[in-house]
Write an enzyme that holds these catalytic residues in place. Structure first.
Site, PDB file in Angstrom:
ATOM      1  CB  CYS A 272      -1.060   0.179   1.245  1.00  0.00           C
ATOM      2  SG  CYS A 272      -2.037   1.165   1.280  1.00  0.00           S
ATOM      3  CG  HIS A 356      -4.358  -3.930   2.025  1.00  0.00           C
ATOM      4  ND1 HIS A 356      -3.796  -3.059   3.305  1.00  0.00           N
ATOM      5  CD2 HIS A 356      -4.455  -2.379   0.724  1.00  0.00           C
ATOM      6  CE1 HIS A 356      -4.117  -2.611   3.423  1.00  0.00           C
ATOM      7  NE2 HIS A 356      -4.642  -1.534   1.967  1.00  0.00           N
ATOM      8  CD  GLU A 358      -3.184  -6.228   5.603  1.00  0.00           C
ATOM      9  OE1 GLU A 358      -4.032  -5.452   4.802  1.00  0.00           O
ATOM     10  OE2 GLU A 358      -2.675  -6.265   4.131  1.00  0.00           O
TER      11      GLU A 358
END
Length: 379
Positions: A272, A356, A358
């Site tokens: 990001c 992202h 995660e």
């Protein structure tokens, strides 16, 4: 069932800087909230979205119409507070049912003094944002004044040129060994670390740290403005550059530190904002996007394998592929708009990803990127 069924519900308005006015129902605290209005296409994960520091100074519109049906709980928070300035939804569920539920979404917003609005046409709002680009806006709940709300929306300076990483970051270093949540077990703790990772906190989500801990990494989270010399003195096996809000270009302290860390030939992984900062430190440039990428269903292609991943995304700036230095290789691209999604340095063990990996919320297709970071640290 709509919240309008409750006669005690107070009115609220959303006013965009272009003069568009939406009338709805207040679902959070009273007062007003001002920020950049963006839309997110995720179907679940409203609590993770609200507590993602990358949404600082932004008001989030959820395009999925029915929100709040599973409530909220303290385990699903991605940081220690709500960072989104406000929440815009179509319909707030009057019933929240889930075995992990601790609080309704409405109570959650009110307790944290977050202004929200429901019962507006989020499809119309999303079309406006898609056609005109992300707009500054103001939600006003309780005592309503359209002219005052419009004035507040137009007075907001916008995110271009705004350095927010140093505003959302931690103040002192923190050690992290917490691992991912598992059904029937909850959260666990890393007992025998294999690696030591120093992570820059530009607005880091907790699940990033858990994904690193799951792979044997003890993490030292450091403030955004920590000099490279202090990080290198910790003798890390790798350095992680976190997600975060705002414009990457004003973060000169971060760009300087990343240049020094890259020169030390230590494995670096950014996501990001961290991805954008690695690019800037490598000589690339960034641009403000029309309405950004926000959602949990974005297709991204791995150019080396041709494999398509469905990813979680939250960013309003992108690395400009037209101005890449020779030391950067493009690894991933968005299949929505062909924007650059991944880069890898050709001369040092450093890489980054725009989305992202995660998740939280979202799919785990991109999680193997963490495994690549482990591979680099293992060599």
């Amino acid at each position: 069932m709509s919240i309008l069924a409750s006669h005690s519900a107070s009115k609220a308005i959303l006013v965009l800087a272009d003069g568009t006015v939406f009338h709805g129902t207040a679902i959070g605290a009273g007062g007003s909230a001002v920020g950049e209005v963006v839309f997110n296409t995720a179907m679940t994960g409203y609590q993770e979205i609200l507590t993602d520091p990358s949404y600082a100074e932004q008001i989030v519109t959820l395009t999925y119409p029915h929100i709040g049906n599973y409530g909220t709980n303290h385990e699903d928070e991605e940081s220690n507070r709500v960072w989104a300035k406000g929440l815009i939804i179509r319909d707030l569920s009057l019933k929240a049912s889930n075995f992990r539920r601790e609080q309704s979404l409405g109570d959650y917003l009110r307790q944290r003094n977050v202004v929200g609005i429901a019962d507006i046409d989020t499809r119309k709002l999303t079309r406006i944002l898609r056609e005109k680009g992300a707009q500054n806006g103001c939600i006003m709940a309780g005592d309503i004044d359209v002219d005052a709300a419009l004035e507040q929306a137009r007075a907001f300076p916008g995110l271009k040129g705004m350095d927010l990483a140093k505003e959302v970051t931690i103040k002192t270093p923190v050690e992290w060994t917490g691992q991912s949540w598992r059904l029937g077990h909850g959260f666990s703790t890393l007992e025998e670390p294999k690696f030591h990772v120093v992570a820059y906190d530009y607005g880091c989500k907790r699940n990033i740290l858990r994904m690193l801990a799951d792979r044997g990494c003890k993490v030292t989270l450091v403030p955004a403005q920590t000099p490279a010399a202090e990080v290198l003195a910790m003798e890390p096996d790798g350095v992680f550059l976190s997600n975060g809000p705002g414009d990457p270009e004003p973060c000169d302290y971060a760009i300087t530190a990343i240049k020094e860390i890259i020169a030390a030939d230590i494995p670096v992984f950014g996501i990001c904002l961290g991805h954008q900062l690695l690019a800037l430190a490598s000589g690339a440039t960034t641009v403000k996007m029309k309405f950004g990428h926000h959602g949990a269903n974005h297709p991204v292609q791995d150019l080396a394998t041709g494999r398509v991943m469905i990813t979680s995304q939250n960013h309003g700036f992108a690395v400009d592929e037209a101005n890449l230095p020779d030391t950067l290789k493009v690894t991933h691209k968005s299949l929505f708009d062909n924007t650059l999604q991944g880069i890898h340095r050709t001369d040092v063990p450093a890489f980054s990803f725009q989305g992202h990996p995660e998740a939280s919320p979202g799919p785990n297709d991109a999680a193997p990127l963490f495994d690549h970071f482990i591979e680099l640290m293992s060599h």
